[in-house]
Write a protein that holds these residues in place. Structure first.
Motif, PDB file in Angstrom:
ATOM      1  N   THR A 104      21.517 -79.144  60.184  1.00 44.99           N
ATOM      2  CA  THR A 104      21.028 -77.959  60.861  1.00 44.99           C
ATOM      3  C   THR A 104      19.710 -77.516  60.237  1.00 44.99           C
ATOM      4  OG1 THR A 104      21.690 -75.729  61.577  1.00 44.99           O
ATOM      5  CG2 THR A 104      22.402 -76.414  59.372  1.00 44.99           C
ATOM      6  N   LEU A 105      19.298 -76.313  60.569  1.00 44.14           N
ATOM      7  CA  LEU A 105      18.090 -75.725  59.996  1.00 44.14           C
ATOM      8  C   LEU A 105      18.477 -74.477  59.218  1.00 44.14           C
ATOM      9  CD1 LEU A 105      15.668 -75.882  63.065  1.00 44.14           C
ATOM     10  CD2 LEU A 105      15.763 -77.464  61.121  1.00 44.14           C
ATOM     11  N   LEU A 106      17.852 -74.292  58.076  1.00 44.52           N
ATOM     12  CA  LEU A 106      17.969 -73.063  57.296  1.00 44.52           C
ATOM     13  C   LEU A 106      16.556 -72.547  57.121  1.00 44.52           C
ATOM     14  CD1 LEU A 106      19.470 -70.964  55.636  1.00 44.52           C
ATOM     15  CD2 LEU A 106      19.289 -72.502  53.669  1.00 44.52           C
ATOM     16  N   ALA A 107      16.308 -71.342  57.591  1.00 42.43           N
ATOM     17  CA  ALA A 107      14.957 -70.778  57.554  1.00 42.43           C
ATOM     18  C   ALA A 107      13.963 -71.750  58.203  1.00 42.43           C
ATOM     19  CB  ALA A 107      14.543 -70.436  56.134  1.00 42.43           C
ATOM     20  N   LEU A 108      14.406 -72.367  59.298  1.00 44.36           N
ATOM     21  CA  LEU A 108      13.624 -73.328  60.086  1.00 44.36           C
ATOM     22  C   LEU A 108      13.302 -74.624  59.343  1.00 44.36           C
ATOM     23  CD1 LEU A 108      11.201 -70.859  61.896  1.00 44.36           C
ATOM     24  CD2 LEU A 108      13.385 -71.795  62.706  1.00 44.36           C
ATOM     25  N   GLN A 109      14.035 -74.915  58.267  1.00 45.57           N
ATOM     26  CA  GLN A 109      13.836 -76.139  57.491  1.00 45.57           C
ATOM     27  C   GLN A 109      15.091 -77.010  57.612  1.00 45.57           C
ATOM     28  OE1 GLN A 109      10.738 -76.510  56.337  1.00 45.57           O
ATOM     29  NE2 GLN A 109      10.471 -74.471  57.212  1.00 45.57           N
ATOM     30  N   PRO A 110      14.923 -78.339  57.724  1.00 45.93           N
ATOM     31  CA  PRO A 110      16.095 -79.212  57.898  1.00 45.93           C
ATOM     32  C   PRO A 110      16.949 -79.303  56.629  1.00 45.93           C
ATOM     33  CG  PRO A 110      14.089 -80.513  57.684  1.00 45.93           C
ATOM     34  CD  PRO A 110      13.658 -79.082  57.732  1.00 45.93           C
ATOM     35  N   ARG A 126      13.270 -82.710  48.626  1.00 45.69           N
ATOM     36  CA  ARG A 126      12.830 -82.145  47.355  1.00 45.69           C
ATOM     37  C   ARG A 126      11.680 -81.151  47.523  1.00 45.69           C
ATOM     38  NH1 ARG A 126      14.168 -82.604  42.613  1.00 45.69           N
ATOM     39  NH2 ARG A 126      15.377 -84.482  42.882  1.00 45.69           N
ATOM     40  N   GLY A 127      10.746 -81.455  48.406  1.00 40.03           N
ATOM     41  CA  GLY A 127       9.596 -80.586  48.594  1.00 40.03           C
ATOM     42  C   GLY A 127       9.943 -79.224  49.180  1.00 40.03           C
ATOM     43  N   LEU A 128      11.110 -79.095  49.797  1.00 39.51           N
ATOM     44  CA  LEU A 128      11.521 -77.820  50.396  1.00 39.51           C
ATOM     45  C   LEU A 128      12.310 -76.935  49.436  1.00 39.51           C
ATOM     46  CD1 LEU A 128      12.623 -79.057  53.928  1.00 39.51           C
ATOM     47  CD2 LEU A 128      10.495 -77.901  53.294  1.00 39.51           C
ATOM     48  N   VAL A 129      12.711 -77.458  48.296  1.00 41.68           N
ATOM     49  CA  VAL A 129      13.549 -76.700  47.369  1.00 41.68           C
ATOM     50  C   VAL A 129      12.900 -75.389  46.943  1.00 41.68           C
ATOM     51  CG1 VAL A 129      14.619 -76.718  45.073  1.00 41.68           C
ATOM     52  CG2 VAL A 129      14.925 -78.663  46.610  1.00 41.68           C
ATOM     53  N   PRO A 130      11.635 -75.367  46.510  1.00 46.68           N
ATOM     54  CA  PRO A 130      11.065 -74.062  46.103  1.00 46.68           C
ATOM     55  C   PRO A 130      11.086 -73.023  47.228  1.00 46.68           C
ATOM     56  CG  PRO A 130       9.691 -75.856  45.312  1.00 46.68           C
ATOM     57  CD  PRO A 130      10.702 -76.464  46.253  1.00 46.68           C
ATOM     58  N   PHE A 131      10.737 -73.447  48.444  1.00 45.92           N
ATOM     59  CA  PHE A 131      10.736 -72.520  49.569  1.00 45.92           C
ATOM     60  C   PHE A 131      12.146 -71.997  49.844  1.00 45.92           C
ATOM     61  CE2 PHE A 131      11.667 -71.891  54.067  1.00 45.92           C
ATOM     62  CZ  PHE A 131      10.836 -70.816  54.338  1.00 45.92           C
ATOM     63  N   LEU A 132      13.141 -72.904  49.907  1.00 50.43           N
ATOM     64  CA  LEU A 132      14.504 -72.486  50.215  1.00 50.43           C
ATOM     65  C   LEU A 132      15.108 -71.658  49.086  1.00 50.43           C
ATOM     66  CD1 LEU A 132      15.858 -75.643  52.037  1.00 50.43           C
ATOM     67  CD2 LEU A 132      15.279 -73.433  53.040  1.00 50.43           C
ATOM     68  N   TRP A 133      14.799 -72.002  47.863  1.00 53.61           N
ATOM     69  CA  TRP A 133      15.298 -71.227  46.723  1.00 53.61           C
ATOM     70  C   TRP A 133      14.763 -69.793  46.810  1.00 53.61           C
ATOM     71  CZ3 TRP A 133      19.264 -72.189  43.891  1.00 53.61           C
ATOM     72  CH2 TRP A 133      19.474 -71.486  42.705  1.00 53.61           C
ATOM     73  N   ASP A 134      13.472 -69.649  47.138  1.00 59.31           N
ATOM     74  CA  ASP A 134      12.872 -68.325  47.306  1.00 59.31           C
ATOM     75  C   ASP A 134      13.526 -67.592  48.479  1.00 59.31           C
ATOM     76  OD1 ASP A 134      10.723 -66.322  46.720  1.00 59.31           O
ATOM     77  OD2 ASP A 134      10.144 -66.862  48.777  1.00 59.31           O
ATOM     78  N   TRP A 135      13.732 -68.287  49.588  1.00 57.21           N
ATOM     79  CA  TRP A 135      14.361 -67.670  50.753  1.00 57.21           C
ATOM     80  C   TRP A 135      15.768 -67.179  50.402  1.00 57.21           C
ATOM     81  CZ3 TRP A 135      18.697 -67.935  53.627  1.00 57.21           C
ATOM     82  CH2 TRP A 135      18.685 -67.286  54.846  1.00 57.21           C
TER      83      TRP A 135
END
Length: 145
Positions: A104-110, A126-135
């Motif tokens: 699915t998508l979380l905060a529009l990220q796969p 891996r590249g999405l971890v900082p963004f998702l962690w912040d979200w």
């Protein structure tokens, strides 16, 4: 695998369980096989050597079976606590039940989510971890309310 006949049976000895072709299924306990699409599974282990596991899967699988080690590129974030599902629901259209998997998508990220009784496990690039962690940190107070 592109429909490789007999894959579930061929890997049963390696994984300790048959691959479940049911959409959203999670099979086994250690290692686990997570259904991510038709003829596609993400096999995860917290104990087994990743190189040995990939080799054993490759050797046991019928041809053609593609095995890719995603360990370095697909980290897991574990959300633990009674409000983990509520937190995810703020930015995710699908939150799987215990023992289920959702791509699915979380905060529009796969993401790939695995629902477990004591945690929600989130796999992402891996590249999405900082963004998702912040979200997750910014939205955690909403789930705590």
């Amino acid at each position: 695998t592109h429909g490789a006949a007999g894959l579930g049976d061929a890997l049963a000895d390696v994984l300790g369980h048959r691959l479940d072709p049911t959409p959203g299924s999670a099979g086994g306990t250690e290692p686990r096989s997570l259904w991510t699409g038709p003829d596609r599974w993400l096999v995860v282990s917290e104990q087994l050597d990743r190189f040995a596991l990939a080799r054993r899967i490759r050797e046991a699988g019928p041809c053609p079976t593609l095995v890719t080690d995603l360990t370095d590129g697909l980290p897991a974030i574990d959300l633990v606590g009674p409000r983990a599902r509520e937190l995810l629901a703020h930015g995710c259209p699908v939150v799987p039940a215990d023992g289920q998997v959702a791509r699915t998508l979380l905060a529009l990220q796969p993401v790939t989510l695995l629902g477990e009784a004591h945690r929600m496990r989130l796999f992402t690039d891996r590249g999405l971890v900082p963004f998702l962690w912040d979200w997750l940190a910014r939205h955690a107070p909403l789930a705590a309310a």
